[in-house]
Design a protein around this motif. Sequence first.
Motif, PDB file in Angstrom:
ATOM      1  N   SER A 206       0.844  -1.194   0.000  1.00 24.15           N
ATOM      2  CA  SER A 206       0.000   0.000   0.000  1.00 24.15           C
ATOM      3  C   SER A 206       0.876   1.240   0.000  1.00 24.15           C
ATOM      4  O   SER A 206       2.083   1.174   0.218  1.00 24.15           O
ATOM      5  N   GLY A 215      -3.014   1.431   3.500  1.00 23.97           N
ATOM      6  CA  GLY A 215      -4.160   0.678   3.030  1.00 23.97           C
ATOM      7  C   GLY A 215      -4.361  -0.557   3.897  1.00 23.97           C
ATOM      8  O   GLY A 215      -3.433  -1.037   4.553  1.00 23.97           O
ATOM      9  N   ILE A 265       1.466  -2.425   4.597  1.00 31.86           N
ATOM     10  CA  ILE A 265       0.079  -2.845   4.450  1.00 31.86           C
ATOM     11  C   ILE A 265      -0.481  -3.260   5.808  1.00 31.86           C
ATOM     12  O   ILE A 265       0.225  -3.873   6.611  1.00 31.86           O
TER      13      ILE A 265
END
Length: 518
Positions: A206, A215, A265
């Motif tokens: 992300s 994310g 992430i």
Amino acid sequence: MPTTPAEPTPSTVPAPAPTKHRRRKITRTKVAVSAALAAGVAGGVLVSANAATTAAAALPASATGDSRTVVEPKVPSTVCKTLTAGLSMTSRKSDAAKEAAPPDTARIQAALDACKQSGTGTVAVKLTASTSTSSSTAAKAAFLTGPVTVPQGVVLLLDTGVTLYGSLNAADYQVTGKPTCGTVTTDSGGCKALITVSGANAGVESVRASGGAQGTIDGRGDMTLYGKSVTWWALATQAKTESRNQNNPRMIQAVKANNFTLYNINLVNSANFHVSFQNATGFTAWGVRIKTPATARNTDGIDPAGATDVTIANSYVMTGDDGVAIKGGSAASKNITVKNSHFYGTHGISIGSETTSGVSNVLVSNNTITGTDTLGNASASSVGLRVKSSAANGGKVSQVTYLSNCITKVKQPLVFDTRYSGGTGSSVPFFTGILVNGVRSTASTANAKSVLTGYDAARPLGLTLANVSLDTTALTASYASVGLYNTNLTPSGTGVTTSTLTGSGTVPTCTFPSYPAL
């Protein structure tokens, strides 16, 4: 410590000079390691306690871990496809029609397939939020999907603030010919993973904002399944009660996918294991934040199995099982580094229990382990550092080094157990060349104790304890040859011998950072 540092830095010793990892400046107090250890002194042969005419041996050489030169990853510079979110899902759930048939599965898979690479290049399929067109229209940042497969050379890239939700319809995950996904049965293996990685040079990543936001992939293990009255986690609890198996999907499974990357992430609320990396070479997990309660059964953090050249770094892991579990079942695992990371409510940083094919050259350095999660839940099996196996699935574990790790609020600070769970069979485990240099435990739970158990006189536990201070020195020990330097843990028991080594350094000074905001 800031809640969203670029790189977490617990109070640690520096890694020895032979390690090939590039490091940033560490600002917190560190332990001084002897120049001899830092240079990787060889010839650390233990001497028996009664060999008065033989000079004491030096500390053994450290494991070096990942043989690659590992630096912080970067997201791909080329975006092959961009998909825009069409859902809000403020309550983490959509309407019945979308829950029955997740609307984003087909378009995400189509984009991934269209971007597959044939060589060594890497491109991204990027998931982004929609923009608000008026003051009355909120931006949308949610995707709802069933299982998808990431092919060779593709990174599934989530933009900052985007959440990818896993389907609650168990039928979406069904593996043909296997037990029914979403049920408890005598067998397992009925569910596909939410994300399967099938080719080399792929990733799940992300975009991290300057403030630390990333994310998120949400497995929704805590939410009621579509058309049922049970959650994924409740199935896991039921399976334990009934001594059977839950058929729940893993979040990310990479098999024979060399050079796989997880980067910046958030992985939350997985129905089963969060990440499994199997039978491949080259895996980097950097800036990963795993957050699932300690009460969620069988939700391992990151499991390298049959894996070579692995680095897990600068990450936060909160799960209901092993934070990391390195396995050597059908294939050996070797050259693995776990560093600069923080664990909450887990079953510890573990090797095993599958070690049939062997595990070697593992370096675990500069980590903190806390036996409770951020919600205050105590781990059901709170362990600090652990190697576990039995004759049911054992093999040789060698050259494992733990450098400057900090442990708090656990039941078992150190566990090296060749008779784990009473397993029986002909695959006898043998643990040797294990070095613990720099560890402190604090606030251990009532009746806490360590376990140092070799298999028998022919296969004793080979262990060195240096610069060790545990707040509880209770332990169970048998069939072990243990070298000692500056340690308050002195094992004794059947088949246990100890020897005094020479060395230098001190016990770590420890601080335990809070889990960062997601």
